[in-house]
Design an enzyme around this catalytic site. Sequence first.
Site, PDB file in Angstrom:
ATOM      1  N   ARG A 117       0.812  -1.232   0.000  1.00 52.80           N
ATOM      2  CA  ARG A 117       0.000   0.000   0.000  1.00 52.80           C
ATOM      3  C   ARG A 117       0.838   1.273   0.000  1.00 52.80           C
ATOM      4  NH1 ARG A 117      -3.472  -2.807   3.726  1.00 52.80           N
ATOM      5  NH2 ARG A 117      -5.083  -3.805   2.493  1.00 52.80           N
ATOM      6  N   LYS A 139       3.085  11.590 -10.801  1.00 57.33           N
ATOM      7  CA  LYS A 139       2.223  10.725 -11.624  1.00 57.33           C
ATOM      8  C   LYS A 139       2.969   9.418 -11.885  1.00 57.33           C
ATOM      9  CE  LYS A 139      -0.708  13.906 -14.210  1.00 57.33           C
ATOM     10  NZ  LYS A 139      -1.050  14.397 -15.551  1.00 57.33           N
TER      11      LYS A 139
HETATM   12  N1  GLY Z   1       3.080  15.056 -17.758  1.00 62.04           N
HETATM   13  C1  GLY Z   1       1.989  15.802 -17.265  1.00 62.04           C
HETATM   14  C2  GLY Z   1       1.924  15.908 -15.774  1.00 62.04           C
HETATM   15  O1  GLY Z   1       2.818  15.460 -15.099  1.00 62.04           O
HETATM   16  O2  GLY Z   1       0.955  16.412 -15.267  1.00 62.04           O
END
Ligand code: GLY
Length: 360
Positions: A117, A139
């Site tokens: 997790r 991301k």
């Molecule tokens: N590559 C786009 C972002 O990291 O939001």
Amino acid sequence: MPRFPVATPQRNYTAVVERGAISRLAEFLPAKCGRIFVVTESAVWDLHGDRVRSALNQTTFDTLFFAGGEANKRISHVEQFAEQMAELGADRTSLIIAFGGGIVTDLGGFLAAIYMRGIPVIQIPTTLLAQVDAALGGKTGGNLVAGKNLFGSFHQPLAVLIDSDVLATLPEREYRAGLYEVIKHGVIASEPLFRVMESKRDAVFALEPKIVEHMVAESVRIKAEVVTADERESGLRRILNFGHTFGHALEAETKYSHFLHGEAVSWGIRAATHLGAALGMLPEQDSRDILAVLNAYGPIPSVAGIAAESLQARLLKDKKTIQARVHFVLPVRIGEVVVRADVPEAAVRAAIDRALAECS
Ligand code: GLY
């Protein structure tokens, strides 16, 4: 040397942009650091693994090798790595170091996000594209057959170490792919950066240290500010997707095997520029300047044979498409973009047609 703070609800951390930054790795290890796992590709490890090894000094670590390639950025590989980690005794104190290009930093970050997790990750990007974009901002994830980056998680790293020394060994095509993301940062947020890319092309291609450090630092500054303002892409962060809605469609349509991500983004910036101009949002001179810079850093592999209608259909599968309305990031001048969800389909089709014709 520049250090850029990224402040998010999940974590505050630093992106270090510095020649030799990898040698500082030990400074960023957590106080109670368990077993360390380096996720990397063998080609990167052969060239630059010694930098990580010597930065970790006497600390032992395991290496998880990823086969590479956008087509392999799949959840099955994450599961394999997680199984390997469990066999090797990883626990919640373990740390992942993602050491490679954007595919490795995305997938390694996601492995960290889901293992037990969530365990910490340090991002050490080794391609220009990963240094100026992918490794920063938390991301993480990978691709589904249905589309690009359709699984994933926001998982902020402990630190991002950006060392321009490793760019010297980058193949020219990979380097160029990253330059399109730098151009993107110029168009979305900094006319001065755009003009540097426009006027210093030869120095950029010659990897002149001053210019490389400038374009990387400026890109990281812009991205760090955007992510700090909007970690989860509920507003401002959407501007970073300029060129990506069209670009992701191109990547998915060609099964992630024909274009590097940055090349697809270059094509996407071209299509978005045509769309902005056709809608009367972008002054003609700005449109000409953007297209001229893309051409100066091009060409990308040919798009011949790719059907415009298939690309248009793929736009509907993009993450930014909500209730069948495609959200486009469109330029209004060099240095500023807006998000529009009310774009007529015929205008989108015309922009795709023009961008395809220019890159065939
Ligand atoms: N590559 C786009 C972002 O990291 O939001």
